[in-house]
Design a protein around this motif. Structure first.
Motif, PDB file in Angstrom:
ATOM      1  N   ILE A  65       0.838  -1.203   0.000  1.00  0.00           N
ATOM      2  CA  ILE A  65       0.000   0.000   0.000  1.00  0.00           C
ATOM      3  C   ILE A  65       0.875   1.255   0.000  1.00  0.00           C
ATOM      4  O   ILE A  65       0.639   2.190  -0.766  1.00  0.00           O
ATOM      5  CB  ILE A  65      -0.961   0.007   1.213  1.00  0.00           C
ATOM      6  N   LEU A  66       1.878   1.271   0.862  1.00  0.00           N
ATOM      7  CA  LEU A  66       2.752   2.447   0.939  1.00  0.00           C
ATOM      8  C   LEU A  66       3.572   2.644  -0.327  1.00  0.00           C
ATOM      9  O   LEU A  66       3.723   3.774  -0.809  1.00  0.00           O
ATOM     10  CB  LEU A  66       3.673   2.346   2.158  1.00  0.00           C
ATOM     11  N   LEU A  67       4.094   1.552  -0.871  1.00  0.00           N
ATOM     12  CA  LEU A  67       4.939   1.682  -2.053  1.00  0.00           C
ATOM     13  C   LEU A  67       4.133   1.993  -3.314  1.00  0.00           C
ATOM     14  O   LEU A  67       4.694   2.467  -4.299  1.00  0.00           O
ATOM     15  CB  LEU A  67       5.793   0.432  -2.256  1.00  0.00           C
ATOM     16  N   GLU A  68       2.839   1.736  -3.277  1.00  0.00           N
ATOM     17  CA  GLU A  68       2.004   2.141  -4.414  1.00  0.00           C
ATOM     18  C   GLU A  68       1.976   3.661  -4.519  1.00  0.00           C
ATOM     19  O   GLU A  68       1.893   4.226  -5.604  1.00  0.00           O
ATOM     20  CB  GLU A  68       0.580   1.601  -4.272  1.00  0.00           C
ATOM     21  N   GLN A  69       2.081   4.341  -3.392  1.00  0.00           N
ATOM     22  CA  GLN A  69       2.026   5.799  -3.359  1.00  0.00           C
ATOM     23  C   GLN A  69       3.351   6.434  -3.755  1.00  0.00           C
ATOM     24  O   GLN A  69       3.375   7.463  -4.416  1.00  0.00           O
ATOM     25  CB  GLN A  69       1.625   6.269  -1.956  1.00  0.00           C
ATOM     26  N   GLU A  70       4.484   5.819  -3.318  1.00  0.00           N
ATOM     27  CA  GLU A  70       5.789   6.422  -3.581  1.00  0.00           C
ATOM     28  C   GLU A  70       6.911   5.454  -3.237  1.00  0.00           C
ATOM     29  O   GLU A  70       6.715   4.490  -2.508  1.00  0.00           O
ATOM     30  CB  GLU A  70       5.966   7.702  -2.755  1.00  0.00           C
ATOM     31  N   THR A  71       8.085   5.739  -3.775  1.00  0.00           N
ATOM     32  CA  THR A  71       9.295   5.014  -3.416  1.00  0.00           C
ATOM     33  C   THR A  71       9.704   5.450  -2.009  1.00  0.00           C
ATOM     34  O   THR A  71       9.653   6.632  -1.694  1.00  0.00           O
ATOM     35  CB  THR A  71      10.421   5.343  -4.423  1.00  0.00           C
ATOM     36  N   LEU A  72      10.092   4.481  -1.173  1.00  0.00           N
ATOM     37  CA  LEU A  72      10.443   4.806   0.206  1.00  0.00           C
ATOM     38  C   LEU A  72      11.719   4.096   0.637  1.00  0.00           C
ATOM     39  O   LEU A  72      12.028   3.004   0.163  1.00  0.00           O
ATOM     40  CB  LEU A  72       9.306   4.393   1.156  1.00  0.00           C
ATOM     41  N   ARG A  73      12.424   4.739   1.551  1.00  0.00           N
ATOM     42  CA  ARG A  73      13.605   4.130   2.165  1.00  0.00           C
ATOM     43  C   ARG A  73      13.168   3.219   3.310  1.00  0.00           C
ATOM     44  O   ARG A  73      12.059   3.324   3.828  1.00  0.00           O
ATOM     45  CB  ARG A  73      14.541   5.221   2.670  1.00  0.00           C
ATOM     46  N   PHE A  74      14.085   2.343   3.718  1.00  0.00           N
ATOM     47  CA  PHE A  74      13.805   1.374   4.770  1.00  0.00           C
ATOM     48  C   PHE A  74      13.263   2.046   6.032  1.00  0.00           C
ATOM     49  O   PHE A  74      12.222   1.654   6.560  1.00  0.00           O
ATOM     50  CB  PHE A  74      15.083   0.584   5.093  1.00  0.00           C
ATOM     51  N   ASN A  75      13.979   3.059   6.528  1.00  0.00           N
ATOM     52  CA  ASN A  75      13.559   3.698   7.777  1.00  0.00           C
ATOM     53  C   ASN A  75      12.248   4.460   7.632  1.00  0.00           C
ATOM     54  O   ASN A  75      11.495   4.587   8.601  1.00  0.00           O
ATOM     55  CB  ASN A  75      14.663   4.596   8.321  1.00  0.00           C
ATOM     56  N   GLU A  76      11.956   4.951   6.433  1.00  0.00           N
ATOM     57  CA  GLU A  76      10.658   5.594   6.211  1.00  0.00           C
ATOM     58  C   GLU A  76       9.535   4.571   6.328  1.00  0.00           C
ATOM     59  O   GLU A  76       8.505   4.842   6.955  1.00  0.00           O
ATOM     60  CB  GLU A  76      10.617   6.267   4.836  1.00  0.00           C
ATOM     61  N   LEU A  77       9.752   3.401   5.746  1.00  0.00           N
ATOM     62  CA  LEU A  77       8.761   2.333   5.875  1.00  0.00           C
ATOM     63  C   LEU A  77       8.580   1.953   7.339  1.00  0.00           C
ATOM     64  O   LEU A  77       7.457   1.811   7.822  1.00  0.00           O
ATOM     65  CB  LEU A  77       9.188   1.103   5.070  1.00  0.00           C
ATOM     66  N   ARG A  78       9.679   1.806   8.046  1.00  0.00           N
ATOM     67  CA  ARG A  78       9.617   1.407   9.461  1.00  0.00           C
ATOM     68  C   ARG A  78       8.865   2.432  10.310  1.00  0.00           C
ATOM     69  O   ARG A  78       8.092   2.076  11.192  1.00  0.00           O
ATOM     70  CB  ARG A  78      11.031   1.198   9.993  1.00  0.00           C
ATOM     71  N   ARG A  79       9.097   3.713  10.036  1.00  0.00           N
ATOM     72  CA  ARG A  79       8.393   4.760  10.793  1.00  0.00           C
ATOM     73  C   ARG A  79       6.896   4.785  10.486  1.00  0.00           C
ATOM     74  O   ARG A  79       6.087   5.050  11.367  1.00  0.00           O
ATOM     75  CB  ARG A  79       8.984   6.138  10.476  1.00  0.00           C
ATOM     76  N   ARG A  80       6.544   4.514   9.246  1.00  0.00           N
ATOM     77  CA  ARG A  80       5.148   4.639   8.839  1.00  0.00           C
ATOM     78  C   ARG A  80       4.297   3.422   9.167  1.00  0.00           C
ATOM     79  O   ARG A  80       3.081   3.521   9.254  1.00  0.00           O
ATOM     80  CB  ARG A  80       5.080   4.978   7.357  1.00  0.00           C
ATOM     81  N   ILE A  81       4.916   2.267   9.362  1.00  0.00           N
ATOM     82  CA  ILE A  81       4.169   1.048   9.695  1.00  0.00           C
ATOM     83  C   ILE A  81       4.310   0.804  11.191  1.00  0.00           C
ATOM     84  O   ILE A  81       5.314   0.267  11.659  1.00  0.00           O
ATOM     85  CB  ILE A  81       4.662  -0.166   8.885  1.00  0.00           C
ATOM     86  N   ASP A  82       3.324   1.217  11.914  1.00  0.00           N
ATOM     87  CA  ASP A  82       3.334   1.128  13.365  1.00  0.00           C
ATOM     88  C   ASP A  82       3.492  -0.314  13.818  1.00  0.00           C
ATOM     89  O   ASP A  82       2.816  -1.208  13.321  1.00  0.00           O
ATOM     90  CB  ASP A  82       2.028   1.715  13.911  1.00  0.00           C
ATOM     91  N   SER A  83       4.393  -0.554  14.716  1.00  0.00           N
ATOM     92  CA  SER A  83       4.654  -1.810  15.430  1.00  0.00           C
ATOM     93  C   SER A  83       5.367  -2.889  14.614  1.00  0.00           C
ATOM     94  O   SER A  83       5.493  -4.014  15.082  1.00  0.00           O
ATOM     95  CB  SER A  83       3.386  -2.377  16.079  1.00  0.00           C
TER      96      SER A  83
END
Length: 122
Positions: free
Chosen positions: A30-48
């Motif tokens: 879902i997140l990557l459909e919106q934009e390219t993201l770095r590892f830590n960005e993914l980790r911050r945005r996906i709670d827990s």
């Protein structure tokens, strides 16, 4: 060629269904459909999600050809993740499931409350 039978334990289709049935994989898609993201960005945005689980899920999605990984020679190394064309074909389906969940969460929660109270389904 014989049609895949996901009810057969040996069917390779099950591996794909396992991947897209995983909550972490779905959230990453879902997140990557919106934009390219770095590892830590993914980790911050996906709670827990733990670092280990995020790393494992990203590797599995990359192995399945659903996401791509691009490393940049920085200190420390910067890594970006994006959907592949194959991943984009799946993202629409994942988005439809997400929309269904958002639209019907109230009904699901009400059914759970009725069930927990021992009431029969309508």
């Amino acid at each position: 060629m014989q049609r895949p039978d996901p009810f057969n334990a040996q069917c390779p289709t099950r591996r794909v269904l396992d991947r897209i049935g995983d909550k972490w994989a779905v959230l990453i898609l879902i997140l990557l459909e919106q934009e390219t993201l770095r590892f830590n960005e993914l980790r911050r945005r996906i709670d827990s999600i733990s670092q280990k689980m995020l790393s494992q899920t990203l590797k599995s999605l990359e192995r399945d050809g659903l996401i791509s990984r691009r490393a940049f020679p920085t200190v420390p190394v910067t890594v970006e993740y994006a959907l592949t064309p194959l991943g984009r074909t799946l993202a629409g389906t994942v988005q439809a499931l997400t929309q269904w969940a958002e639209e019907h969460i109230g009904e699901v929660e009400e059914a759970q409350r009725r069930y927990d109270r021992g009431e029969l389904a309508a």
